[in-house]
Write a protein that holds these residues in place. Sequence first.
Motif, PDB file in Angstrom:
ATOM      1  N   TYR A 105      -1.581 -44.308  33.804  1.00 37.65           N
ATOM      2  CA  TYR A 105      -2.784 -45.204  33.577  1.00 37.65           C
ATOM      3  C   TYR A 105      -4.046 -44.078  33.216  1.00 37.65           C
ATOM      4  CZ  TYR A 105      -0.237 -48.601  36.275  1.00 37.65           C
ATOM      5  OH  TYR A 105       1.053 -49.388  36.771  1.00 37.65           O
ATOM      6  N   TYR A 106      -4.625 -44.649  32.107  1.00 37.44           N
ATOM      7  CA  TYR A 106      -5.744 -43.761  31.671  1.00 37.44           C
ATOM      8  C   TYR A 106      -6.805 -43.100  32.719  1.00 37.44           C
ATOM      9  CZ  TYR A 106      -8.969 -42.154  27.902  1.00 37.44           C
ATOM     10  OH  TYR A 106      -9.828 -41.684  27.039  1.00 37.44           O
ATOM     11  N   THR A 107      -7.226 -44.395  33.586  1.00 33.49           N
ATOM     12  CA  THR A 107      -8.198 -43.933  34.448  1.00 33.49           C
ATOM     13  C   THR A 107      -7.545 -44.222  35.834  1.00 33.49           C
ATOM     14  OG1 THR A 107      -9.881 -44.576  32.710  1.00 33.49           O
ATOM     15  CG2 THR A 107     -10.645 -44.381  35.194  1.00 33.49           C
ATOM     16  N   GLN A 108      -7.880 -43.272  36.806  1.00 35.92           N
ATOM     17  CA  GLN A 108      -7.450 -43.465  37.984  1.00 35.92           C
ATOM     18  C   GLN A 108      -8.191 -44.764  38.922  1.00 35.92           C
ATOM     19  OE1 GLN A 108      -8.177 -39.306  39.121  1.00 35.92           O
ATOM     20  NE2 GLN A 108      -6.422 -39.705  40.493  1.00 35.92           N
ATOM     21  N   LEU A 117      -6.986 -38.724  44.544  1.00 39.20           N
ATOM     22  CA  LEU A 117      -7.626 -37.613  44.521  1.00 39.20           C
ATOM     23  C   LEU A 117      -7.437 -36.880  43.060  1.00 39.20           C
ATOM     24  CD1 LEU A 117      -6.386 -35.869  47.670  1.00 39.20           C
ATOM     25  CD2 LEU A 117      -8.317 -37.518  47.575  1.00 39.20           C
ATOM     26  N   CYS A 118      -8.406 -36.147  42.704  1.00 46.87           N
ATOM     27  CA  CYS A 118      -8.270 -35.294  41.654  1.00 46.87           C
ATOM     28  C   CYS A 118      -8.815 -33.765  41.694  1.00 46.87           C
ATOM     29  CB  CYS A 118      -9.272 -35.940  40.259  1.00 46.87           C
ATOM     30  SG  CYS A 118     -10.838 -36.182  40.701  1.00 46.87           S
ATOM     31  N   MET A 119      -8.322 -33.086  41.091  1.00 45.33           N
ATOM     32  CA  MET A 119      -8.642 -31.535  41.060  1.00 45.33           C
ATOM     33  C   MET A 119      -8.549 -30.639  39.821  1.00 45.33           C
ATOM     34  SD  MET A 119      -5.332 -29.632  42.991  1.00 45.33           S
ATOM     35  CE  MET A 119      -3.554 -29.914  42.605  1.00 45.33           C
ATOM     36  N   ASP A 120      -9.151 -29.839  39.716  1.00 47.34           N
ATOM     37  CA  ASP A 120      -9.610 -29.064  38.466  1.00 47.34           C
ATOM     38  C   ASP A 120     -10.274 -27.739  38.858  1.00 47.34           C
ATOM     39  OD1 ASP A 120      -8.804 -28.115  35.881  1.00 47.34           O
ATOM     40  OD2 ASP A 120     -10.324 -29.749  35.064  1.00 47.34           O
ATOM     41  N   ILE A 121     -10.066 -26.844  37.714  1.00 51.96           N
ATOM     42  CA  ILE A 121     -10.853 -25.300  37.929  1.00 51.96           C
ATOM     43  C   ILE A 121     -11.717 -25.414  36.910  1.00 51.96           C
ATOM     44  CG2 ILE A 121     -10.244 -23.051  37.822  1.00 51.96           C
ATOM     45  CD1 ILE A 121      -7.465 -23.443  39.017  1.00 51.96           C
ATOM     46  N   HIS A 206      -1.580 -35.457  30.055  1.00 50.87           N
ATOM     47  CA  HIS A 206      -1.163 -34.952  29.010  1.00 50.87           C
ATOM     48  C   HIS A 206      -1.719 -33.983  28.459  1.00 50.87           C
ATOM     49  CE1 HIS A 206       0.592 -39.152  29.246  1.00 50.87           C
ATOM     50  NE2 HIS A 206       1.631 -38.408  28.527  1.00 50.87           N
ATOM     51  N   VAL A 207      -1.370 -33.032  27.581  1.00 46.05           N
ATOM     52  CA  VAL A 207      -1.811 -31.645  27.120  1.00 46.05           C
ATOM     53  C   VAL A 207      -2.999 -32.243  26.202  1.00 46.05           C
ATOM     54  CG1 VAL A 207      -1.604 -29.895  25.557  1.00 46.05           C
ATOM     55  CG2 VAL A 207       0.409 -30.608  27.146  1.00 46.05           C
ATOM     56  N   ALA A 208      -4.042 -31.487  26.233  1.00 48.14           N
ATOM     57  CA  ALA A 208      -5.145 -31.715  25.408  1.00 48.14           C
ATOM     58  C   ALA A 208      -5.909 -33.132  25.408  1.00 48.14           C
ATOM     59  CB  ALA A 208      -4.906 -31.415  23.997  1.00 48.14           C
ATOM     60  N   THR A 209      -6.014 -33.480  26.754  1.00 43.25           N
ATOM     61  CA  THR A 209      -6.425 -34.884  26.983  1.00 43.25           C
ATOM     62  C   THR A 209      -7.249 -34.866  28.466  1.00 43.25           C
ATOM     63  OG1 THR A 209      -4.434 -35.704  27.949  1.00 43.25           O
ATOM     64  CG2 THR A 209      -4.744 -36.138  25.752  1.00 43.25           C
ATOM     65  N   PRO A 210      -8.517 -34.365  28.345  1.00 43.63           N
ATOM     66  CA  PRO A 210      -9.137 -34.055  29.556  1.00 43.63           C
ATOM     67  C   PRO A 210      -9.619 -35.608  29.979  1.00 43.63           C
ATOM     68  CG  PRO A 210     -10.340 -33.234  27.668  1.00 43.63           C
ATOM     69  CD  PRO A 210      -8.981 -33.224  27.225  1.00 43.63           C
ATOM     70  N   GLU A 211      -9.715 -36.342  29.108  1.00 42.70           N
ATOM     71  CA  GLU A 211     -10.290 -37.809  29.472  1.00 42.70           C
ATOM     72  C   GLU A 211      -9.616 -38.483  30.552  1.00 42.70           C
ATOM     73  OE1 GLU A 211      -8.158 -38.048  25.618  1.00 42.70           O
ATOM     74  OE2 GLU A 211      -9.635 -36.789  26.401  1.00 42.70           O
ATOM     75  N   GLU A 212      -8.249 -37.970  30.592  1.00 44.17           N
ATOM     76  CA  GLU A 212      -7.414 -38.823  31.515  1.00 44.17           C
ATOM     77  C   GLU A 212      -7.754 -37.898  32.783  1.00 44.17           C
ATOM     78  OE1 GLU A 212      -3.342 -39.201  28.782  1.00 44.17           O
ATOM     79  OE2 GLU A 212      -3.238 -37.876  30.534  1.00 44.17           O
ATOM     80  N   ASN A 213      -8.534 -37.148  32.933  1.00 40.71           N
ATOM     81  CA  ASN A 213      -8.913 -36.700  34.274  1.00 40.71           C
ATOM     82  C   ASN A 213     -10.490 -36.681  34.387  1.00 40.71           C
ATOM     83  OD1 ASN A 213      -8.690 -35.801  36.974  1.00 40.71           O
ATOM     84  ND2 ASN A 213      -8.018 -33.704  36.348  1.00 40.71           N
ATOM     85  N   SER A 214     -11.170 -38.072  34.163  1.00 36.59           N
ATOM     86  CA  SER A 214     -12.341 -38.195  33.931  1.00 36.59           C
ATOM     87  C   SER A 214     -13.287 -38.045  34.878  1.00 36.59           C
ATOM     88  CB  SER A 214     -12.547 -39.632  33.251  1.00 36.59           C
ATOM     89  OG  SER A 214     -12.223 -40.375  34.271  1.00 36.59           O
ATOM     90  N   PHE A 215     -13.011 -38.243  36.266  1.00 39.93           N
ATOM     91  CA  PHE A 215     -13.801 -37.930  37.371  1.00 39.93           C
ATOM     92  C   PHE A 215     -14.316 -36.764  37.680  1.00 39.93           C
ATOM     93  CE2 PHE A 215     -11.617 -42.060  38.076  1.00 39.93           C
ATOM     94  CZ  PHE A 215     -12.607 -42.929  38.187  1.00 39.93           C
TER      95      PHE A 215
END
Length: 344
Positions: A105-108, A117-121, A206-215
Amino acid sequence: MLKWSGINRSSFYYRCKSGKQGRKPSTHTQLNDGTAVSNISVIIAVKFILGIEFVDYGYRVMSSCLRQEGFIINKKKVYRLMAEQGLLYCSKIQSKSDKRKFVQYYTQQADAPMQQLCMDIKYLHIHGASRNALVLTVLDVYSRKILGQLLWWHIRKEQVKWLLNRIIEQNPVKGITIRNDNGSQFIAQLVRDYLKEMQVDQEFTHVATPEENSFIEAYHSIVERTIERRYEFESIYDAALVMIRWKKHYNEKRLHGSLGDKSPQQIWNDYYAGINLLEQPIAAKPEEKSRPVVEGPCEMATTASYSLEFSGGEAIFAKSREKTVQNRLTNIELLSSFWVLRHH
């Protein structure tokens, strides 16, 4: 006989060899320090470099990368190894059998805390050291609350596992879904095995799709304009102090338009206050059980409030239980008390 028949000696004694002609390919590769490693180590290094986001190197540029990492290797050998592993084209890189689960799904979508949950650096520039530090953040999608953050020069897979362990220890909820990108720290087998053991569903964008981890990306934009553009850090310790204060302000005081102008902690508390109210039994006194509720007094059950806070990488779990309140309330007073419990 050879002279009589006119056949060359080399032709008479030639024996055709089976297999590929020429010298056998080397099985090891030299390093700058004089040691030798097997070609498996070279393949692992190539896969690691190709696993970095936006990297689509061919064999020639990959040869330069390996030389910078200390390998003594030429481009012909790199071409052979990449061809054998199917790593020469981007389409083949994506079809690796690592069994990663990509987002569906595009958005959580979350209906409760500790569900999604979501995580990033993110990079955080330290002006005094003239270099970048890294900030690892784990965010709750429902309340936008920061569940954990870690600041250091390097973020390794062991540190990712440690931070997730601190969060999951304080929130023993099964079936959590956590979303992240394809960073080397997140695709590491150590992290993936730990999340699988804790029954946490990990999904990759997916690669090069930061919008999928929008939060988490939206949170990073807030950090950029609120902290990075306002502060110049002399050391990483100064940055850590600011990030601790920022985490407390963000969770408890900063209002979010998407949350109805409430703070993440308010949304978190409101949800669990509503759950506690639904689970609370309201019983009349034994001698008055036959009387209607609107006419008689009632007892208010014991309530509990929970708060979860992570400061400076250490988890502090506080649980406070109020004493049972036995006040004779009228119908209007009863409704007022419920309102107070729900909003405070």
